[in-house]
Design an enzyme around this catalytic site. Sequence first.
Site, PDB file in Angstrom:
ATOM      1  N   HIS A 146       0.837  -1.206   0.000  1.00  0.00           N
ATOM      2  CA  HIS A 146       0.000   0.000   0.000  1.00  0.00           C
ATOM      3  C   HIS A 146       0.865   1.246   0.000  1.00  0.00           C
ATOM      4  CE1 HIS A 146      -3.242   2.774   0.908  1.00  0.00           C
ATOM      5  NE2 HIS A 146      -4.083   1.787   0.640  1.00  0.00           N
ATOM      6  N   HIS A 147       0.425   2.246  -0.749  1.00  0.00           N
ATOM      7  CA  HIS A 147       1.186   3.486  -0.895  1.00  0.00           C
ATOM      8  C   HIS A 147       1.349   4.220   0.434  1.00  0.00           C
ATOM      9  CE1 HIS A 147       3.223   6.438  -3.153  1.00  0.00           C
ATOM     10  NE2 HIS A 147       2.555   6.323  -4.268  1.00  0.00           N
ATOM     11  N   ALA A 148       0.494   3.950   1.399  1.00  0.00           N
ATOM     12  CA  ALA A 148       0.633   4.584   2.714  1.00  0.00           C
ATOM     13  C   ALA A 148       1.887   4.116   3.438  1.00  0.00           C
ATOM     14  CB  ALA A 148      -0.592   4.278   3.577  1.00  0.00           C
TER      15      ALA A 148
ATOM     16  N   ASN B 212       5.718   8.914   3.223  1.00  0.00           N
ATOM     17  CA  ASN B 212       5.808   9.580   1.934  1.00  0.00           C
ATOM     18  C   ASN B 212       6.270  11.017   2.071  1.00  0.00           C
ATOM     19  OD1 ASN B 212       4.525   7.767  -0.294  1.00  0.00           O
ATOM     20  ND2 ASN B 212       3.274   7.463   1.537  1.00  0.00           N
TER      21      ASN B 212
END
Length: 482
Positions: A151-153, A331
Amino acid sequence: MAAVRLSVGREVSVVDRLSALDASFLYMESATTPMHVGGVAIFQEPDGAPFDHEVLLRLIGERIVLTPRFRQRIRSVPGRLAGPVWVDDAEFDPEYHVRRSGLPRPGTDAQLRDLVARIMSRPLDRRRPLWEMYLIEGLQDNRFAILTKTHHAMVDGLGAVDIGQVLLDASPEPRATQPDAWQPEPAPSQVTLVADAVCDVVGRLVRSPSRIAQQTREVIEDVGAAAAELARHGAGVLAAALSVARAAPPGPLNGGIGEARRFATARASVADLRAVRRAHGGTVNDVLLAVVAGALRTFLLSRGEPLDDRTTVRALVPVSVRTPGDSTPGNQIAPVVCELPVGEADPVIRLQRVRREMDTAKASGQLLGARSIIGLAGFAPPTLHLLGSRAASELSRRVYNVLVTNVPGPQFPLYAAGARMLAAYPVAPLAKGQALAVGVTSYDGGVFFGLNADREAMPDLDLIAVMLTDALAELVALSPQP
């Protein structure tokens, strides 16, 4: 973000809250837009003992200590009083996350791409740590593949460490790792989460003015000229806002998308990109964007789209805003908008126009403005941030046409338990209204394009992969070398 230790009554726990940007990838997720990133690594079977599921599980067991986030799951705060937090998964089961798949004979690359598309179409289970890994066996020519899905999180591809990275070594002999004595921390209670959320809200209200002043002083000190930097700061915010406000050109790259995906790949060489850069200037990233522009020009012409010299396709190009030496997890990326000149017939002029676009973005302070916007987002109440992220997802079709990511990798061979990695193709997610995302990574002299697309909107995706190769060949032919 940094963990905050909180004591409520006799209970002591650690609350590790997601940053505003990390949480936004959760908020904008839907059935048709899962926000996970992926990577497809292809390996040569090692001599001697085969690389099988047991080997991969053992390797994960030895190396997961290097990625503690991958044994944590997301937990929401009651009433959405604050953003979600990371907690240790007391029931972590590596066999749930590390899976095994096989290709039917003959095990072609096309069959592998079809399997990748199906796996990447499915969302991750939020009740567990947000990653999966697949050992894909039966690839012809004595090869196998490892597909990672994260997941991008959890990872931005530039500053954090992905679970796939820790499997790899710089030599066929695996490096030694420290024994893993991990024990899950007790999960915070509902009372703890609510109490911490209240403290966080009150603390932000108290700290916000001083924090904004501190950030302003840091910016001024870095440059050494207060007036000049404040002017640049304002221009950067304005440039970032204006790039979002302008409507993206309409076309077949945008529209309603479904849950199913297609995946295609293309391959080039770092040497060719560098040859073009030496002949015409700019950066390797400029050359890559010009190659994408050339491929999309051919694609649009094949669809019968009218083009003229002013026709552009707007690409969203994420870049890192992580400062040197910053090891903070999560991020830290900012978007740069680049108008790809798909109406330009001359490949060299296309490259020159892309170079000017990217130089203008850097000179205008767009990156500084984006960094400031990311910082300010952290002060928004979580519920409003959720609504804002969803609104941004709704507007994505209007803001840009195609996502293009470029993450450079090492220019030497890597190995997993003695198996040499031959190729590494990224899989970037689709936002709402986006039919195509182009991921690029370089490794060991090769450049690998991964094309993730909506299945219904892009039945001709394999042709775009060929068009990328042709677009680079055009530029190489027009790049005489000394």
